[in-house]
Scaffold this motif. Structure first.
Motif, PDB file in Angstrom:
ATOM      1  N   ASP A   1      -4.576 -11.894  14.207  1.00 56.27           N
ATOM      2  CA  ASP A   1      -4.918 -11.950  12.422  1.00 56.27           C
ATOM      3  C   ASP A   1      -5.562 -11.822  11.804  1.00 56.27           C
ATOM      4  OD1 ASP A   1      -7.292 -12.785  13.466  1.00 56.27           O
ATOM      5  OD2 ASP A   1      -6.820 -14.654  13.053  1.00 56.27           O
ATOM      6  N   ILE A   2      -5.746 -10.448  11.612  1.00 52.67           N
ATOM      7  CA  ILE A   2      -7.129  -9.085  11.183  1.00 52.67           C
ATOM      8  C   ILE A   2      -5.589  -8.525  10.472  1.00 52.67           C
ATOM      9  CG2 ILE A   2      -8.451  -8.104  10.483  1.00 52.67           C
ATOM     10  CD1 ILE A   2      -9.412  -8.836  13.537  1.00 52.67           C
ATOM     11  N   VAL A   3      -5.999  -8.747   8.743  1.00 51.57           N
ATOM     12  CA  VAL A   3      -4.846  -7.886   8.179  1.00 51.57           C
ATOM     13  C   VAL A   3      -5.667  -7.394   6.728  1.00 51.57           C
ATOM     14  CG1 VAL A   3      -2.763  -9.129   8.590  1.00 51.57           C
ATOM     15  CG2 VAL A   3      -4.082  -9.385   6.486  1.00 51.57           C
ATOM     16  N   LYS A   4      -5.286  -6.678   6.031  1.00 52.16           N
ATOM     17  CA  LYS A   4      -5.708  -6.042   4.792  1.00 52.16           C
ATOM     18  C   LYS A   4      -4.866  -6.114   4.091  1.00 52.16           C
ATOM     19  CE  LYS A   4      -9.683  -2.862   6.846  1.00 52.16           C
ATOM     20  NZ  LYS A   4     -10.481  -2.080   6.660  1.00 52.16           N
ATOM     21  N   ILE A   5      -5.065  -6.263   2.826  1.00 55.22           N
ATOM     22  CA  ILE A   5      -4.133  -6.489   1.790  1.00 55.22           C
ATOM     23  C   ILE A   5      -4.234  -5.661   0.039  1.00 55.22           C
ATOM     24  CG2 ILE A   5      -2.618  -8.185   0.434  1.00 55.22           C
ATOM     25  CD1 ILE A   5      -2.983 -10.644   2.435  1.00 55.22           C
ATOM     26  N   SER A   6      -3.991  -5.303  -0.364  1.00 51.50           N
ATOM     27  CA  SER A   6      -4.445  -4.432  -1.133  1.00 51.50           C
ATOM     28  C   SER A   6      -3.060  -4.752  -2.239  1.00 51.50           C
ATOM     29  CB  SER A   6      -4.726  -2.918  -1.457  1.00 51.50           C
ATOM     30  OG  SER A   6      -3.200  -2.459  -0.368  1.00 51.50           O
ATOM     31  N   TRP A   7      -3.399  -4.347  -3.891  1.00 53.71           N
ATOM     32  CA  TRP A   7      -2.359  -4.865  -4.494  1.00 53.71           C
ATOM     33  C   TRP A   7      -2.326  -3.351  -5.674  1.00 53.71           C
ATOM     34  CZ3 TRP A   7       0.613  -8.623  -5.790  1.00 53.71           C
ATOM     35  CH2 TRP A   7       0.461 -10.160  -5.034  1.00 53.71           C
ATOM     36  N   LYS A   8      -0.745  -3.261  -5.896  1.00 52.98           N
ATOM     37  CA  LYS A   8      -0.533  -1.576  -6.707  1.00 52.98           C
ATOM     38  C   LYS A   8       0.055  -2.367  -7.744  1.00 52.98           C
ATOM     39  CE  LYS A   8      -0.544   0.703  -2.293  1.00 52.98           C
ATOM     40  NZ  LYS A   8       0.185   1.352  -1.272  1.00 52.98           N
ATOM     41  N   MET A   9       0.188  -1.469  -8.479  1.00 52.80           N
ATOM     42  CA  MET A   9       0.833  -1.431 -10.441  1.00 52.80           C
ATOM     43  C   MET A   9       1.385  -0.037  -9.915  1.00 52.80           C
ATOM     44  SD  MET A   9      -1.208  -3.149 -13.034  1.00 52.80           S
ATOM     45  CE  MET A   9      -2.583  -2.294 -12.798  1.00 52.80           C
ATOM     46  N   LYS A  10       2.573  -0.109  -9.989  1.00 53.75           N
ATOM     47  CA  LYS A  10       4.358   0.792 -10.692  1.00 53.75           C
ATOM     48  C   LYS A  10       3.814   0.914 -12.066  1.00 53.75           C
ATOM     49  CE  LYS A  10       7.330   1.212  -7.875  1.00 53.75           C
ATOM     50  NZ  LYS A  10       8.572   1.347  -7.250  1.00 53.75           N
ATOM     51  N   ASP A  11       4.411   2.141 -13.083  1.00 56.47           N
ATOM     52  CA  ASP A  11       4.740   2.046 -14.168  1.00 56.47           C
ATOM     53  C   ASP A  11       5.761   1.833 -14.168  1.00 56.47           C
ATOM     54  OD1 ASP A  11       4.480   4.268 -13.756  1.00 56.47           O
ATOM     55  OD2 ASP A  11       2.176   4.149 -15.071  1.00 56.47           O
ATOM     56  N   LYS A  12       5.825   2.569 -15.907  1.00 56.50           N
ATOM     57  CA  LYS A  12       7.908   2.772 -15.886  1.00 56.50           C
ATOM     58  C   LYS A  12       7.885   4.449 -15.391  1.00 56.50           C
ATOM     59  CE  LYS A  12       7.680  -0.692 -19.099  1.00 56.50           C
ATOM     60  NZ  LYS A  12       8.035  -0.817 -21.043  1.00 56.50           N
ATOM     61  N   THR A  13       6.597   4.953 -15.128  1.00 58.66           N
ATOM     62  CA  THR A  13       7.276   6.017 -14.824  1.00 58.66           C
ATOM     63  C   THR A  13       7.013   6.816 -13.285  1.00 58.66           C
ATOM     64  OG1 THR A  13       4.475   6.815 -14.961  1.00 58.66           O
ATOM     65  CG2 THR A  13       5.703   6.933 -17.046  1.00 58.66           C
ATOM     66  N   GLY A  14       6.734   5.774 -12.692  1.00 62.79           N
ATOM     67  CA  GLY A  14       7.006   5.037 -11.265  1.00 62.79           C
ATOM     68  C   GLY A  14       5.800   5.973 -10.677  1.00 62.79           C
ATOM     69  N   ARG A  15       4.588   5.903 -11.373  1.00 65.17           N
ATOM     70  CA  ARG A  15       3.322   6.412 -11.357  1.00 65.17           C
ATOM     71  C   ARG A  15       2.288   4.993 -10.247  1.00 65.17           C
ATOM     72  NH1 ARG A  15      -2.371   6.711 -13.278  1.00 65.17           N
ATOM     73  NH2 ARG A  15      -0.957   5.543 -15.129  1.00 65.17           N
ATOM     74  N   THR A  16       2.232   4.890  -9.160  1.00 63.20           N
ATOM     75  CA  THR A  16       1.346   3.465  -8.669  1.00 63.20           C
ATOM     76  C   THR A  16      -0.243   4.601  -8.957  1.00 63.20           C
ATOM     77  OG1 THR A  16       3.397   3.329  -7.241  1.00 63.20           O
ATOM     78  CG2 THR A  16       1.072   2.752  -6.097  1.00 63.20           C
ATOM     79  N   ILE A  17      -0.540   2.845  -8.774  1.00 63.33           N
ATOM     80  CA  ILE A  17      -2.212   2.923  -9.286  1.00 63.33           C
ATOM     81  C   ILE A  17      -2.992   1.271  -8.147  1.00 63.33           C
ATOM     82  CG2 ILE A  17      -3.080   4.378 -10.920  1.00 63.33           C
ATOM     83  CD1 ILE A  17      -3.348   2.253 -12.346  1.00 63.33           C
ATOM     84  N   GLU A  18      -4.010   1.713  -7.476  1.00 63.53           N
ATOM     85  CA  GLU A  18      -4.561   0.620  -6.920  1.00 63.53           C
ATOM     86  C   GLU A  18      -5.082  -0.122  -8.022  1.00 63.53           C
ATOM     87  OE1 GLU A  18      -4.924  -0.818  -3.569  1.00 63.53           O
ATOM     88  OE2 GLU A  18      -3.887   1.328  -2.661  1.00 63.53           O
ATOM     89  N   VAL A  19      -4.668  -1.419  -7.653  1.00 65.83           N
ATOM     90  CA  VAL A  19      -6.063  -2.372  -8.595  1.00 65.83           C
ATOM     91  C   VAL A  19      -7.256  -2.595  -8.285  1.00 65.83           C
ATOM     92  CG1 VAL A  19      -5.478  -4.757  -9.379  1.00 65.83           C
ATOM     93  CG2 VAL A  19      -3.895  -3.863  -8.959  1.00 65.83           C
ATOM     94  N   PRO A  20      -7.968  -2.857  -9.323  1.00 66.77           N
ATOM     95  CA  PRO A  20      -9.331  -2.697  -8.970  1.00 66.77           C
ATOM     96  C   PRO A  20     -10.064  -4.206  -8.023  1.00 66.77           C
ATOM     97  CG  PRO A  20      -8.996  -2.404 -10.987  1.00 66.77           C
ATOM     98  CD  PRO A  20      -8.032  -2.729 -10.627  1.00 66.77           C
TER      99      PRO A  20
END
Length: 306
Positions: free
Chosen positions: A156-175
């Protein structure tokens, strides 16, 4: 991952599930340099303190021999290109615990890695199911909330993270400061609080890391219905007594009479309860006097208790 004074300790395995008599290794990648090259390994069982297993010198690969860990003979350690590996050749149920690598600093403190949890069981690994809930309507401060649920997994151990992908397809991590996680049995919920503008202009991705494999879900394009900028204040209507007229006079008197009866009943009940308490106190006092006189060897000629 822990970062202090230019030193990074990274344990990429969040969990390891093994059957008895199987072998397992825990990896700790180290960037920078630990004080005098020493790396320590610790074992942490549920509801127990950290227990030191051993230390190793990355310079000459020597291993400590003065440890008092009761399972010391079950562990070995090796060095591989900037990392230290702790190994158990044949796991037992008693090895179930979380294993941490640590660096020693010249200031006398230890820097710990994130740890790897070992499960010794025959249960099969189950990958998590990901569910993303739609965004809430924006708050007055312009923030909105999205939820991502990982459920049904083992371990039951997971690591969840959020990312944002803009209109150009560039993906960045959410703080990390914009994310809150809550963990229950076989269920982990991640809530992200983000600006409405960011939510609308970018596709948000919920990403989960698990021993059974990594997975991610891209949220649909967030859209909000525009609302008026000014919202009229809420008016609370306080009930008032009806106007006095002939048609409502008897009803008002009837309500008042019922209230009076309720008050009288409450007062009578309180009085009866008080009398019962007083009577009990008198009885207890009389009994105490009887016991005291009997202990002195004298009998009272008469004693009446009311």
């Amino acid at each position: 991952m822990v970062t202090v004074s230019g030193q990074n300790l990274y344990q990429d395995q969040i969990s390891e599930t093994k059957r008895q008599r199987k072998s397992v290794s825990f990896n700790c990648k180290i960037t920078g340099r630990c004080w005098e090259g020493y790396v320590f390994w610790y074992q942490k069982r549920e509801s127990e303190p950290f227990t030191w297993i051993l230390w190793t010198d990355l310079d000459d690969n020597s291993v400590s021999s003065d440890t008092t860990h009761p399972q010391r003979a079950d562990f070995s350690v090796s060095k591989e290109s900037g990392s230290s590996q702790l190994k158990i050749q044949s796991v037992k149920e008693s090895h179930s615990a979380t294993y941490y690598c640590a660096c020693y600093q010249s200031s006398g403190t230890h820097i710990f890695g994130s740890g790897t949890r070992l499960y010794v069981t025959d249960d099969p690994i189950k990958t998590p199911k990901l569910t993303v809930y739609p965004a809430s309507e924006p708050e007055p401060n312009g923030k909105t909330t999205l939820l991502c649920l990982a459920s049904g997994m083992f371990p039951d151990i997971v690591k969840i993270s959020w990312k944002m992908k803009d209109k150009t397809g560039r993906t960045i991590e959410v703080p990390k400061g914009e994310e809150v996680q809550q963990r229950d049995e076989r269920k982990t919920t991640s809530m992200i609080i983000i600006d409405k503008v960011k939510a609308v202009e970018n596709n948000l991705i919920c990403s989960v890391k698990h021993e059974g494999g990594n997975n991610e879900v891209e949220t649909p394009q967030v859209m909000f219905t525009e609302k008026p900028t000014e919202v009229p204040p809420t008016t609370m209507v306080v009930p008032t007594c009806p106007p006095r007229n002939e048609s409502q006079g008897p009803a008002t008197l009837e309500v008042a009479y019922d209230s009076f009866q309720s008050m009288v009943s409450l007062n009578l009940a309180s009085l009866a309860y008080t009398l019962m308490i007083v009577k009990s106190l008198v009885y207890c006092c009389g009994l105490a006097v009887l016991l005291q006189l009997r202990n002195k060897g004298s009998r009272p000629s008469s004693l009446y208790i009311y």
